[in-house]
Design a protein around this motif. Sequence first.
Motif, mmCIF file in Angstrom:
data_model
loop_
_atom_site.group_PDB
_atom_site.id
_atom_site.type_symbol
_atom_site.label_atom_id
_atom_site.label_comp_id
_atom_site.label_asym_id
_atom_site.label_seq_id
_atom_site.Cartn_x
_atom_site.Cartn_y
_atom_site.Cartn_z
ATOM 1 N N ARG A 1 0.930 -1.319 -0.064
ATOM 2 C CA ARG A 1 -0.047 -0.019 -0.014
ATOM 3 C C ARG A 1 0.969 1.264 0.035
ATOM 4 O O ARG A 1 1.834 1.567 0.471
ATOM 5 N N LEU A 2 0.407 2.401 -0.614
ATOM 6 C CA LEU A 2 1.040 3.493 -0.657
ATOM 7 C C LEU A 2 0.176 4.672 -0.535
ATOM 8 O O LEU A 2 -1.068 4.705 -0.370
ATOM 9 N N LYS A 3 0.808 5.755 -0.105
ATOM 10 C CA LYS A 3 -0.010 6.943 0.124
ATOM 11 C C LYS A 3 -0.733 7.460 -1.073
ATOM 12 O O LYS A 3 0.187 7.667 -2.315
ATOM 13 N N VAL A 4 -1.953 7.711 -1.080
ATOM 14 C CA VAL A 4 -2.782 7.951 -2.229
ATOM 15 C C VAL A 4 -3.276 9.347 -2.183
ATOM 16 O O VAL A 4 -3.872 9.587 -0.736
ATOM 17 N N TYR A 5 -3.157 10.353 -2.844
ATOM 18 C CA TYR A 5 -3.683 11.579 -2.754
ATOM 19 C C TYR A 5 -4.912 11.926 -3.702
ATOM 20 O O TYR A 5 -4.760 11.519 -4.546
ATOM 21 N N ARG A 6 -5.886 12.626 -2.793
ATOM 22 C CA ARG A 6 -6.988 13.011 -3.467
ATOM 23 C C ARG A 6 -7.586 14.336 -3.137
ATOM 24 O O ARG A 6 -7.140 14.714 -1.974
ATOM 25 N N LEU A 7 -8.520 14.837 -3.940
ATOM 26 C CA LEU A 7 -8.987 16.183 -3.699
ATOM 27 C C LEU A 7 -9.900 16.034 -2.401
ATOM 28 O O LEU A 7 -10.742 15.247 -2.756
ATOM 29 N N SER A 8 -9.968 16.920 -1.588
ATOM 30 C CA SER A 8 -11.108 17.223 -0.729
ATOM 31 C C SER A 8 -12.128 18.050 -1.705
ATOM 32 O O SER A 8 -12.154 18.594 -2.476
ATOM 33 N N PRO A 9 -13.376 18.123 -0.807
ATOM 34 C CA PRO A 9 -14.404 19.042 -1.348
ATOM 35 C C PRO A 9 -13.727 20.439 -1.884
ATOM 36 O O PRO A 9 -14.135 21.207 -2.898
ATOM 37 N N LEU A 10 -12.940 21.018 -0.852
ATOM 38 C CA LEU A 10 -12.532 22.439 -0.946
ATOM 39 C C LEU A 10 -11.483 22.317 -2.190
ATOM 40 O O LEU A 10 -11.387 23.258 -3.057
ATOM 41 N N GLY A 11 -10.736 21.200 -2.276
ATOM 42 C CA GLY A 11 -9.578 20.966 -3.446
ATOM 43 C C GLY A 11 -10.578 20.891 -4.868
ATOM 44 O O GLY A 11 -9.974 21.462 -5.823
ATOM 45 N N GLU A 12 -11.663 20.336 -4.693
ATOM 46 C CA GLU A 12 -12.343 20.294 -6.071
ATOM 47 C C GLU A 12 -12.887 21.688 -6.410
ATOM 48 O O GLU A 12 -12.881 21.912 -7.666
ATOM 49 N N THR A 13 -13.225 22.375 -5.413
ATOM 50 C CA THR A 13 -13.705 23.819 -5.691
ATOM 51 C C THR A 13 -12.520 24.759 -6.232
ATOM 52 O O THR A 13 -12.648 25.251 -7.145
ATOM 53 N N LEU A 14 -11.308 24.512 -5.795
ATOM 54 C CA LEU A 14 -10.164 25.296 -5.987
ATOM 55 C C LEU A 14 -9.606 24.750 -7.698
ATOM 56 O O LEU A 14 -9.326 25.523 -8.289
ATOM 57 N N ALA A 15 -9.644 23.527 -7.787
ATOM 58 C CA ALA A 15 -9.244 22.912 -9.196
ATOM 59 C C ALA A 15 -10.318 23.524 -10.075
ATOM 60 O O ALA A 15 -9.962 23.891 -11.156
ATOM 61 N N ARG A 16 -11.757 23.650 -9.701
ATOM 62 C CA ARG A 16 -12.780 24.003 -10.655
ATOM 63 C C ARG A 16 -12.570 25.328 -11.114
ATOM 64 O O ARG A 16 -12.395 26.050 -12.163
ATOM 65 N N ASP A 17 -11.975 25.993 -9.967
ATOM 66 C CA ASP A 17 -11.760 27.624 -10.260
ATOM 67 C C ASP A 17 -10.651 27.785 -11.061
ATOM 68 O O ASP A 17 -10.490 28.885 -11.736
ATOM 69 N N LEU A 18 -9.499 27.119 -10.924
ATOM 70 C CA LEU A 18 -8.281 27.253 -11.593
ATOM 71 C C LEU A 18 -8.556 26.809 -13.133
ATOM 72 O O LEU A 18 -8.064 27.313 -13.999
ATOM 73 N N ARG A 19 -9.522 25.977 -13.421
ATOM 74 C CA ARG A 19 -9.579 25.565 -14.786
ATOM 75 C C ARG A 19 -10.518 26.759 -15.193
ATOM 76 O O ARG A 19 -10.205 26.969 -16.654
ATOM 77 N N HIS A 20 -11.272 27.352 -14.478
ATOM 78 C CA HIS A 20 -12.134 28.309 -15.151
ATOM 79 C C HIS A 20 -11.048 29.617 -15.372
ATOM 80 O O HIS A 20 -11.450 30.363 -16.520
ATOM 81 N N ARG A 21 -10.125 29.823 -14.492
ATOM 82 C CA ARG A 21 -9.184 30.851 -14.806
ATOM 83 C C ARG A 21 -8.312 30.635 -16.030
ATOM 84 O O ARG A 21 -7.950 31.499 -16.715
ATOM 85 N N LEU A 22 -8.021 29.323 -16.340
ATOM 86 C CA LEU A 22 -7.131 28.965 -17.080
ATOM 87 C C LEU A 22 -7.994 28.913 -18.811
ATOM 88 O O LEU A 22 -7.315 29.001 -19.780
ATOM 89 N N THR A 23 -9.163 28.835 -18.555
ATOM 90 C CA THR A 23 -10.015 28.806 -19.839
ATOM 91 C C THR A 23 -10.124 30.043 -20.310
ATOM 92 O O THR A 23 -10.553 30.977 -19.695
ATOM 93 N N PRO A 24 -9.505 30.436 -21.711
ATOM 94 C CA PRO A 24 -9.668 31.876 -22.323
ATOM 95 C C PRO A 24 -11.011 31.995 -22.677
ATOM 96 O O PRO A 24 -11.744 31.328 -22.995
ATOM 97 N N SER A 25 -11.554 33.233 -22.212
ATOM 98 C CA SER A 25 -12.939 33.586 -22.541
ATOM 99 C C SER A 25 -13.013 33.995 -23.912
ATOM 100 O O SER A 25 -12.170 34.572 -24.716
ATOM 101 N N VAL A 26 -14.072 33.625 -24.643
ATOM 102 C CA VAL A 26 -14.376 33.987 -25.814
ATOM 103 C C VAL A 26 -14.997 35.671 -26.061
ATOM 104 O O VAL A 26 -15.886 35.682 -25.511
ATOM 105 N N PRO A 27 -14.244 36.145 -26.891
ATOM 106 C CA PRO A 27 -14.655 37.330 -27.177
ATOM 107 C C PRO A 27 -15.942 37.611 -27.946
ATOM 108 O O PRO A 27 -16.297 36.674 -28.748
ATOM 109 N N SER A 28 -16.861 38.451 -27.334
ATOM 110 C CA SER A 28 -18.003 38.865 -28.021
ATOM 111 C C SER A 28 -17.789 39.237 -29.575
ATOM 112 O O SER A 28 -16.972 39.884 -29.819
#
Length: 132
Positions: A80-107
Amino acid sequence: MREPFGNPSEGMGLAARVLLHLAQLPPLGPNDLASLGHTQQGMVTALAVRQGSLTKVLRRLLAGDAVTVERRYVEGAEQRLKVYRLSPLGETLARDLRHRLTPSVPSKASGEWIAPRSSADRTGRETGRLGA
């Protein structure tokens, strides 16, 4: 090209990359075997960072409740090894990061307002054009 979150091998740059890496891994059920990507060894390979840098960032993410760790069986490992997973807070942070990295489409709209033509305008113009 400059990294969006600073130097990827230290500080928040690496923390952001770890969160995004863990977010892309499939979720684990209670009896599932973890993939190597959930372990430090897998993250060192996937993120191309030093073990020491990753360990420091994982400690900070654990202290900030963004990730959780548990000992678990991993595909291809004999113990057995140490396995890392996102907590609910980590999931929110990752979602925010993906949102910040996604370029917005100009109108495509120019912002100018154009008055709609009335049916009387169209009829008169068509009549004039047709010569009737």
